[in-house]
Write a protein that holds these residues in place. Structure first.
Motif, PDB file in Angstrom:
ATOM      1  N   ALA A 141       0.830  -1.210   0.000  1.00  0.00           N
ATOM      2  CA  ALA A 141       0.000   0.000   0.000  1.00  0.00           C
ATOM      3  C   ALA A 141       0.859   1.253   0.000  1.00  0.00           C
ATOM      4  N   THR A 142       1.994   1.202   0.677  1.00  0.00           N
ATOM      5  CA  THR A 142       2.848   2.389   0.770  1.00  0.00           C
ATOM      6  C   THR A 142       3.806   2.520  -0.401  1.00  0.00           C
ATOM      7  N   GLY A 143       3.921   1.462  -1.207  1.00  0.00           N
ATOM      8  CA  GLY A 143       4.856   1.507  -2.325  1.00  0.00           C
ATOM      9  C   GLY A 143       6.247   1.042  -1.952  1.00  0.00           C
ATOM     10  N   GLU A 144       6.440   0.640  -0.692  1.00  0.00           N
ATOM     11  CA  GLU A 144       7.751   0.116  -0.297  1.00  0.00           C
ATOM     12  C   GLU A 144       8.122  -1.085  -1.166  1.00  0.00           C
ATOM     13  N   ILE A 145       7.122  -1.909  -1.491  1.00  0.00           N
ATOM     14  CA  ILE A 145       7.308  -2.999  -2.447  1.00  0.00           C
ATOM     15  C   ILE A 145       6.323  -2.777  -3.588  1.00  0.00           C
ATOM     16  N   PRO A 146       6.800  -2.591  -4.820  1.00  0.00           N
ATOM     17  CA  PRO A 146       5.866  -2.398  -5.937  1.00  0.00           C
ATOM     18  C   PRO A 146       4.968  -3.617  -6.114  1.00  0.00           C
ATOM     19  N   LEU A 147       3.697  -3.375  -6.380  1.00  0.00           N
ATOM     20  CA  LEU A 147       2.776  -4.489  -6.573  1.00  0.00           C
ATOM     21  C   LEU A 147       3.174  -5.317  -7.787  1.00  0.00           C
ATOM     22  N   SER A 148       3.897  -4.709  -8.702  1.00  0.00           N
ATOM     23  CA  SER A 148       4.295  -5.406  -9.924  1.00  0.00           C
ATOM     24  C   SER A 148       5.510  -6.311  -9.723  1.00  0.00           C
ATOM     25  N   ARG A 149       6.109  -6.296  -8.525  1.00  0.00           N
ATOM     26  CA  ARG A 149       7.286  -7.151  -8.340  1.00  0.00           C
ATOM     27  C   ARG A 149       6.897  -8.619  -8.549  1.00  0.00           C
ATOM     28  N   PRO A 150       7.625  -9.344  -9.390  1.00  0.00           N
ATOM     29  CA  PRO A 150       7.257 -10.739  -9.661  1.00  0.00           C
ATOM     30  C   PRO A 150       7.207 -11.589  -8.396  1.00  0.00           C
ATOM     31  N   TRP A 151       6.292 -12.540  -8.400  1.00  0.00           N
ATOM     32  CA  TRP A 151       6.117 -13.402  -7.229  1.00  0.00           C
ATOM     33  C   TRP A 151       7.413 -14.119  -6.861  1.00  0.00           C
ATOM     34  N   GLU A 152       8.131 -14.526  -7.886  1.00  0.00           N
ATOM     35  CA  GLU A 152       9.350 -15.282  -7.602  1.00  0.00           C
ATOM     36  C   GLU A 152      10.430 -14.434  -6.943  1.00  0.00           C
ATOM     37  N   ASN A 153      10.262 -13.103  -6.974  1.00  0.00           N
ATOM     38  CA  ASN A 153      11.228 -12.213  -6.326  1.00  0.00           C
ATOM     39  C   ASN A 153      10.778 -11.771  -4.938  1.00  0.00           C
ATOM     40  N   LEU A 154       9.695 -12.360  -4.450  1.00  0.00           N
ATOM     41  CA  LEU A 154       9.191 -12.033  -3.120  1.00  0.00           C
ATOM     42  C   LEU A 154       9.556 -13.142  -2.143  1.00  0.00           C
ATOM     43  N   SER A 155       9.842 -12.773  -0.891  1.00  0.00           N
ATOM     44  CA  SER A 155      10.039 -13.774   0.151  1.00  0.00           C
ATOM     45  C   SER A 155       8.684 -14.400   0.473  1.00  0.00           C
ATOM     46  N   PRO A 156       8.658 -15.521   1.189  1.00  0.00           N
ATOM     47  CA  PRO A 156       7.354 -16.120   1.567  1.00  0.00           C
ATOM     48  C   PRO A 156       6.454 -15.160   2.323  1.00  0.00           C
ATOM     49  N   ASP A 157       7.041 -14.359   3.240  1.00  0.00           N
ATOM     50  CA  ASP A 157       6.224 -13.399   3.990  1.00  0.00           C
ATOM     51  C   ASP A 157       5.700 -12.299   3.072  1.00  0.00           C
ATOM     52  N   GLU A 158       6.555 -11.841   2.136  1.00  0.00           N
ATOM     53  CA  GLU A 158       6.123 -10.799   1.203  1.00  0.00           C
ATOM     54  C   GLU A 158       5.034 -11.323   0.266  1.00  0.00           C
ATOM     55  N   ALA A 159       5.178 -12.573  -0.172  1.00  0.00           N
ATOM     56  CA  ALA A 159       4.155 -13.161  -1.039  1.00  0.00           C
ATOM     57  C   ALA A 159       2.823 -13.276  -0.302  1.00  0.00           C
ATOM     58  N   ALA A 160       2.889 -13.635   0.991  1.00  0.00           N
ATOM     59  CA  ALA A 160       1.658 -13.693   1.792  1.00  0.00           C
ATOM     60  C   ALA A 160       1.041 -12.303   1.908  1.00  0.00           C
TER      61      ALA A 160
END
Length: 331
Positions: A141-160
């Motif tokens: 929501a804050t843009g700290e992580i772009p929503l467009s970041r690919p799933w494979e580049n997210l940690s398990p917590d970030e993906a959740a």
């Protein structure tokens, strides 16, 4: 003694009355701002809103304003008459002079001078008890992580957190705090193919049996294999294997922008994307084909394709779609 007490009380009242009036005026200005202005200028006055991304010129970012220039008088003038050539219209006739004065005072004091954060929206008073339970989604929501970041580049917590965001927050927050990540929304295929559509028929010389509506799909364009001359024997073998095994998801042109590819979440890798392909390695792509990619639809092909088959596919990708680990040469 009594006279001294009364004099003290009178003095206290004399001091408290203006303070109470100022607090009331600030509350009035905040209320008007949070109802009328936040949509473009943002709750924090920094113009980082979804609406602002669609406007040209952009709304004013009050937090970056020079207090010597953005004065109460300037804000009032803008409220009364608007700003020609911008989305800022006159509020005359919408709110009264007293409300305009209150919101002008609030903007100048809250954002321009004090750089204060204004009101939090997700409060119990606003109907958001326990908003902290959405904490995992906050970075999106804050843009700290772009929503467009690919799933494979997210940690398990970030993906959740992203799944939570897409399920609970996206209807209001859209793609989150707009940034420069370059991606807004993807198209979502719904109804192709239809009416017994035939790709072979659509590619035949007219007249064909395919009507204009049936064939009007941007996805079909990505199911056409590119024609490249001068392929080596290994690359021709890779072409055949890619079109037989990989094109179903990645598209015949390797973009993943075909109907199946765009329907999948996350989308298959775009093998023509210069950003990805320029930073990729041959070993990394071989490993992805051989072992698959976790949390995606990319399966492991090591039990289907021999090592020489995988190497042939990689040679074809490198030759036809984009050089691996290099910038694409100009045509």
């Amino acid at each position: 003694m009594i006279a001294r007490i009364l004099a003290g009380a009178a003095l206290a009242l004399a001091v408290a009355a203006p303070a109470a009036a100022a607090a009331e005026a600030a509350a009035d200005g905040r209320a008007v701002y949070n109802f009328r202005c936040y949509f473009c200028h943002g709750y924090s006055g920094n113009a980082k809103t979804l609406a602002a991304t669609y406007l040209n010129p952009k709304p004013s970012d009050f937090t970056q304003a020079d207090p010597a220039r953005v004065t109460r008088e300037l804000v009032l003038e803008t409220l009364r008459h608007g700003r020609p050539g911008t989305a800022m219209k006159s509020f005359a006739g919408v709110i009264g002079e007293k409300e305009m004065a209150a919101v002008a005072d609030f903007v100048v004091d809250e954002f321009v001078r004090r750089k204060a954060p204004n009101t939090r929206y997700h409060t119990v008073e606003n109907g958001w008890p326990g908003h902290e339970r959405y904490r995992a989604a906050f970075p999106f929501a804050t843009g700290e992580i772009p929503l467009s970041r690919p799933w494979e580049n997210l940690s398990p917590d970030e993906a959740a957190g992203k799944r939570l965001y897409l399920g609970a927050c996206v209807s209001c927050h859209d793609r989150g705090a707009p940034g420069d990540d370059g991606v807004e929304w993807d198209a979502r295929p719904l109804s192709f193919p239809r009416n017994n559509f035939s790709l072979a028929e659509s590619m035949a010389k007219p007249p064909t049996a395919v009507d204009a509506i049936t064939s009007a799909s941007p996805y079909a364009l990505h199911d056409i294999p590119p024609k490249v001359n001068g392929l080596s024997a290994q690359q021709r073998r890779g072409e055949k294997l890619f079109q037989q095994n990989c094109a179903f998801c990645h598209g015949a042109d390797g973009t993943g922008m075909n109907w199946i590819g765009q329907f999948m979440e996350p989308h298959p890798r775009n093998l023509q994307d210069p950003t990805f392909m320029g930073s990729a390695t041959r070993a990394g792509i071989v490993h992805a084909i051989r072992e698959g990619l976790a949390n995606t639809s990319m399966p492991a092909w090591k039990s289907v394709l021999k090592e020489r088959d995988i190497q042939a596919i990689v040679a074809y990708i490198d030759k036809v779609f984009h050089p691996i680990g290099k910038p694409k040469p100009p045509r």
